[in-house]
Write a protein that holds these residues in place. Structure first.
Motif: not given
Length: 431
Positions: A96-112
């Motif tokens: 599977d694949f999750i589209p993302n900007y590399f810089s925003e992955i931490p924020a996506q983790i923090e926000r659940g």
């Protein structure tokens, strides 16, 4: 309790560490060589004991046994960026694949928005204060450590202890295992005459005192080879590799003229040789930070004369870059390309270069096209594009009209395709 006592209390084997994984968990693994081989091998060995476990990672390096289409209901890989180990599975649909900007992955983790139940990571030896360095892949892993139910480290004396916001305390660690295998080494990519020609165009436009972000690949490394005569270059990048190390060794990189974090090289993951990993060991010139710091366009753009060098697979006459797929077939991912293109655009005196050979398949296909192939994933938008460089020259697109862009890009296409591109541009009213 003394730090060493706590260390011994949490020490276990890779097989026993799998008890921290529960059905339905999302395991976060760092970028590239930060992945822990003993832990992922143990997970592979026990994969049939689990249901609906997912392993999320940018750039998997090794093809572990859990990367298996027959057992994806037990453990499935979820790519944030495809590499050699995961690309075929992504194209076949069982990874599977999750589209993302590399810089925003931490924020996506923090926000659940992205799960982080368990962390598996390589780590340096513990220091006297009880800290480990996750120096090989800081990226989104520090955000996952703060969120996860269980943090399992593979402690290895060959992992460098680096400075920066990359340290995890023994009190944050659920379990740890020990290994002493050499860290995986990744050689420099192959460089041919086309890459050298493109590299020369870019190198000639890089001024002394510039701060560089250099992506991975033959063309970025060809640029590096031609920067050895430059002076007082700085580094603010996502990946530190042997190319950058060579610029430090020859004296081209000093970081003295950086206006933002002067004197420091900044990166979020390492990919290179044993020599590079030794260079990283307690080096005050280098700091490894999370990717929401290194790749944030607003922060990286604080560097004056920021130069971003990234590659693409295909570009259309408006300047849209398909850098991560071949049509609808996934190939890599957005990574930090968009982050650093935007950072360079924000920078005073900044330059964002997209580099691309003019053709593919032995000159039978033009990489400059009237419109992108159906299904292509756009990585750098027409609104963000700046310089485009092929072996035939440089097109500066920022601030140009659609018609001007078409002319510029046709001018740096392979001569065999310029007439056809001109005709196609007229059909779609770009000329």
């Amino acid at each position: 309790m003394q730090m060493r006592d706590l260390y011994q209390q949490k020490r276990t084997t890779a097989a026993e560490a799998m008890r921290h994984v529960k059905n339905g968990d999302f395991i976060v693994v760092p970028t590239g060589v930060g992945e822990p081989p003993a832990l992922l091998t143990a997970l592979s060995d026990q994969r049939r004991d689990f249901l609906d476990v997912k392993v999320g990672q940018i750039l998997a390096m090794r093809k572990y046994a859990y990367l298996d289409p027959e057992t994806v209901d037990h453990v499935r890989h979820v790519a944030f960026f495809y590499g050699g180990a995961s690309r075929a599975g992504g194209q076949a649909g069982w990874i599977d694949f999750i589209p993302n900007y590399f810089s925003e992955i931490p924020a996506q983790i923090e926000r659940g928005q992205m799960a982080a139940d368990v962390v598996f990571s390589m780590a340096s030896r513990m220091d006297d204060e009880g800290f480990f360095a996750l120096s090989l892949g800081v990226d989104y892993t520090m955000a996952a450590v703060a969120k996860a139910r269980a943090v399992v480290l593979e402690v290895n004396p060959n992992v460098p202890y680096a400075f920066g916001e990359c340290r995890v305390h023994i009190s944050q660690v659920t379990s740890l295992i020990e290994s002493d295998e050499p860290v995986l080494e990744v050689g420099l990519p192959k460089i041919g005459p086309v890459q050298v020609a493109i590299g020369k165009y870019v190198a000639d436009m890089i001024e002394d005192g510039s701060t560089l972000q250099i992506g991975y690949g033959g063309i970025p490394d060809a640029v590096v080879m031609q920067l050895t005569h430059k002076h007082d270059l700085g580094i603010h990048t996502e990946m530190i590799g042997d190319g950058i190390l060579s610029l430090v060794e020859c004296g081209a990189v000093t970081n003295r003229r950086k206006n933002y974090l002067p004197g420091k090289m900044i990166a979020t993951f390492a990919l290179g040789s044993k020599k590079l990993y030794r260079f990283m060991e307690r080096n005050p010139m280098l700091e490894m930070h999370p990717v929401n710091f290194t790749n944030d366009p607003a922060l990286a753009g604080l560097n004056d004369n920021m130069v971003a060098i990234n590659a693409t697979l295909q570009i259309d006459l408006l300047g849209q870059c398909g850098s991560e797929s071949l049509g609808s077939a996934p190939f890599s991912g957005t990574g930090g390309q968009s982050d650093f293109v935007r950072a360079a655009n924000r920078s005073r005196g900044g330059k964002a270069f997209i580099v691309v050979p003019s053709t593919a398949r032995n000159d039978t296909i033009s990489r400059i096209v009237p419109v992108l192939s159906p299904g292509t994933h756009v990585s750098t938008s027409k609104n963000d594009i700046n310089y485009v460089v092929t072996e035939y020259g440089v097109a500066q697109l920022r601030g140009k009209s659609a018609k001007q862009r078409a002319k510029e890009l046709i001018g740096i296409a392979h001569p065999d395709f310029r007439e056809e591109l001109t005709a196609q541009a007229r059909l779609i009213h770009l000329l």
